[in-house]
Scaffold this motif. Structure first.
Motif, PDB file in Angstrom:
ATOM      1  N   ALA A   1       0.805  -1.222   0.000  1.00 57.68           N
ATOM      2  CA  ALA A   1       0.000   0.000   0.000  1.00 57.68           C
ATOM      3  C   ALA A   1       0.839   1.274   0.000  1.00 57.68           C
ATOM      4  O   ALA A   1       0.294   2.363  -0.185  1.00 57.68           O
ATOM      5  N   ILE A   2       2.156   1.173   0.192  1.00 59.63           N
ATOM      6  CA  ILE A   2       2.968   2.397   0.272  1.00 59.63           C
ATOM      7  C   ILE A   2       4.072   2.475  -0.781  1.00 59.63           C
ATOM      8  O   ILE A   2       4.790   3.462  -0.832  1.00 59.63           O
ATOM      9  N   LEU A   3       4.196   1.454  -1.631  1.00 50.54           N
ATOM     10  CA  LEU A   3       5.264   1.433  -2.637  1.00 50.54           C
ATOM     11  C   LEU A   3       5.276   2.707  -3.476  1.00 50.54           C
ATOM     12  O   LEU A   3       4.276   3.064  -4.086  1.00 50.54           O
ATOM     13  N   GLY A   4       6.387   3.392  -3.495  1.00 50.94           N
ATOM     14  CA  GLY A   4       6.533   4.574  -4.330  1.00 50.94           C
ATOM     15  C   GLY A   4       5.738   5.776  -3.862  1.00 50.94           C
ATOM     16  O   GLY A   4       5.741   6.811  -4.527  1.00 50.94           O
ATOM     17  N   ILE A   5       5.034   5.658  -2.749  1.00 53.49           N
ATOM     18  CA  ILE A   5       4.211   6.756  -2.252  1.00 53.49           C
ATOM     19  C   ILE A   5       4.876   7.430  -1.069  1.00 53.49           C
ATOM     20  O   ILE A   5       4.908   8.653  -0.964  1.00 53.49           O
TER      21      ILE A   5
ATOM     22  N   LYS B   1       6.738 -10.898   0.865  1.00 50.02           N
ATOM     23  CA  LYS B   1       5.310 -10.588   0.909  1.00 50.02           C
ATOM     24  C   LYS B   1       4.957  -9.421  -0.003  1.00 50.02           C
ATOM     25  O   LYS B   1       3.858  -9.358  -0.536  1.00 50.02           O
ATOM     26  N   THR B   2       5.866  -8.487  -0.159  1.00 54.63           N
ATOM     27  CA  THR B   2       5.587  -7.321  -0.982  1.00 54.63           C
ATOM     28  C   THR B   2       5.904  -7.568  -2.452  1.00 54.63           C
ATOM     29  O   THR B   2       5.162  -7.144  -3.324  1.00 54.63           O
ATOM     30  N   PHE B   3       6.985  -8.256  -2.734  1.00 51.58           N
ATOM     31  CA  PHE B   3       7.466  -8.351  -4.102  1.00 51.58           C
ATOM     32  C   PHE B   3       7.514  -9.751  -4.690  1.00 51.58           C
ATOM     33  O   PHE B   3       7.962  -9.928  -5.804  1.00 51.58           O
ATOM     34  N   SER B   4       7.116 -10.777  -3.957  1.00 48.85           N
ATOM     35  CA  SER B   4       7.375 -12.109  -4.480  1.00 48.85           C
ATOM     36  C   SER B   4       6.215 -13.076  -4.318  1.00 48.85           C
ATOM     37  O   SER B   4       5.819 -13.714  -5.266  1.00 48.85           O
ATOM     38  N   GLY B   5       5.686 -13.231  -3.136  1.00 48.22           N
ATOM     39  CA  GLY B   5       4.608 -14.184  -2.904  1.00 48.22           C
ATOM     40  C   GLY B   5       3.428 -13.497  -2.271  1.00 48.22           C
ATOM     41  O   GLY B   5       3.556 -12.400  -1.745  1.00 48.22           O
TER      42      GLY B   5
ATOM     43  N   ALA C   1       0.752   0.118  -5.579  1.00 45.27           N
ATOM     44  CA  ALA C   1       0.306   0.630  -4.276  1.00 45.27           C
ATOM     45  C   ALA C   1      -1.051   1.301  -4.394  1.00 45.27           C
ATOM     46  O   ALA C   1      -1.933   1.108  -3.552  1.00 45.27           O
ATOM     47  N   GLU C   2      -1.224   2.077  -5.438  1.00 41.96           N
ATOM     48  CA  GLU C   2      -2.503   2.775  -5.613  1.00 41.96           C
ATOM     49  C   GLU C   2      -3.646   1.786  -5.854  1.00 41.96           C
ATOM     50  O   GLU C   2      -4.761   1.997  -5.405  1.00 41.96           O
ATOM     51  N   ASP C   3      -3.344   0.692  -6.559  1.00 40.62           N
ATOM     52  CA  ASP C   3      -4.367  -0.312  -6.845  1.00 40.62           C
ATOM     53  C   ASP C   3      -4.639  -1.235  -5.661  1.00 40.62           C
ATOM     54  O   ASP C   3      -5.710  -1.836  -5.570  1.00 40.62           O
ATOM     55  N   ALA C   4      -3.665  -1.376  -4.750  1.00 40.49           N
ATOM     56  CA  ALA C   4      -3.791  -2.343  -3.649  1.00 40.49           C
ATOM     57  C   ALA C   4      -5.037  -2.083  -2.809  1.00 40.49           C
ATOM     58  O   ALA C   4      -5.758  -3.019  -2.452  1.00 40.49           O
ATOM     59  N   GLY C   5      -5.299  -0.841  -2.496  1.00 35.05           N
ATOM     60  CA  GLY C   5      -6.473  -0.514  -1.691  1.00 35.05           C
ATOM     61  C   GLY C   5      -7.764  -0.792  -2.429  1.00 35.05           C
ATOM     62  O   GLY C   5      -8.705  -1.370  -1.874  1.00 35.05           O
ATOM     63  N   ALA C   6      -7.813  -0.410  -3.707  1.00 33.23           N
ATOM     64  CA  ALA C   6      -9.027  -0.623  -4.495  1.00 33.23           C
ATOM     65  C   ALA C   6      -9.305  -2.106  -4.686  1.00 33.23           C
ATOM     66  O   ALA C   6     -10.453  -2.561  -4.579  1.00 33.23           O
ATOM     67  N   GLU C   7      -8.264  -2.889  -4.946  1.00 30.79           N
ATOM     68  CA  GLU C   7      -8.446  -4.318  -5.162  1.00 30.79           C
ATOM     69  C   GLU C   7      -8.863  -5.042  -3.888  1.00 30.79           C
ATOM     70  O   GLU C   7      -9.465  -6.104  -3.946  1.00 30.79           O
TER      71      GLU C   7
ATOM     72  N   MET D   1      -6.764  -0.767   3.291  1.00 25.16           N
ATOM     73  CA  MET D   1      -5.564  -0.175   2.700  1.00 25.16           C
ATOM     74  C   MET D   1      -4.941  -1.138   1.681  1.00 25.16           C
ATOM     75  O   MET D   1      -4.634  -0.760   0.582  1.00 25.16           O
ATOM     76  N   HIS D   2      -4.718  -2.372   2.075  1.00 27.21           N
ATOM     77  CA  HIS D   2      -4.168  -3.376   1.164  1.00 27.21           C
ATOM     78  C   HIS D   2      -4.587  -4.789   1.559  1.00 27.21           C
ATOM     79  O   HIS D   2      -4.285  -5.734   0.860  1.00 27.21           O
TER      80      HIS D   2
END
Length: 187
Positions: free
Chosen positions: A18-22, A39-43, A119-125, A146-147
């Motif tokens: 939820a915070i990547l690049g933000i 957890k963030t980038f792989s699985g 990150a922006e899509d994580a909350g919406a998804e 949030m995510h």
């Protein structure tokens, strides 16, 4: 307020989708943080290990970190074992290289703009599944995700005898990634 009272702040960096690049975790005022890049980038979150990832600390705590420490040495890096105040080695240092390779490829394939979009899509998804289950499995912490979200199977267990673990296993039967189950005994 915690620092003013003499305390230290530890930040859980388990899943940073939820915070990547933000925003930057260092700006939160934490004194120490672990990163779980698997957890963030792989699985998927809740996918278990093997995990691998660094621990970041402020200068105040750096001398106590487990060894070895990766330090910049000229234009390269080396492992530094000479840390008299270190708590010593606590576990295998290198972790799972496969997770780190997948993480590196994920980051490189998406780039800075792609990571921010994730990150922006994580909350919406996250809103879709939360909304879909909330009538059957209450979402006790509210509708704003949030995510990820927490759903409770406690009422379903008391009404029908179906636990959160039963639901997770049945999802696996149909090829869906099961959610993290916190306490199968209570839900």
């Amino acid at each position: 307020m915690i620092h003013a009272a003499g305390g230290l702040v530890y930040l859980d960096g388990a899943n940073m989708n939820a915070i990547l690049g933000i925003t930057r975790p260092g700006d939160f005022g934490a004194d120490m943080m672990h990163f779980n890049p698997h957890k963030t980038f792989s699985g998927p979150h809740g996918g278990g290990g093997p995990g691998a990832g660094p621990i970041a600390a402020t200068e105040r705590l750096a001398s106590f970190l487990p060894t070895p420490i990766v330090v910049k040495d000229g234009r390269g890096y080396r492992l530094d074992y000479d840390r008299p105040k270190s708590i010593g080695r606590v576990r295998s240092f290198f972790g799972s290289i496969g997770v780190l390779v997948r993480m590196y490829c994920y980051i490189r394939s998406h780039g800075p703009e792609g990571l921010r979009r994730i990150a922006e899509d994580a909350g919406a998804e996250c809103q879709l599944p939360a909304g879909a289950v909330k009538d059957t499995l209450p979402v006790p912490h509210g509708d704003r995700c949030m995510h990820e979200f927490v759903a409770s199977a406690a009422a379903l267990k008391s009404r029908c005898g179906i636990s959160a673990m039963d639901i997770a296993k049945r999802l696996l039967d149909f090829g869906f990634h099961a959610p993290t189950v916190i306490s199968a005994d209570r839900a």
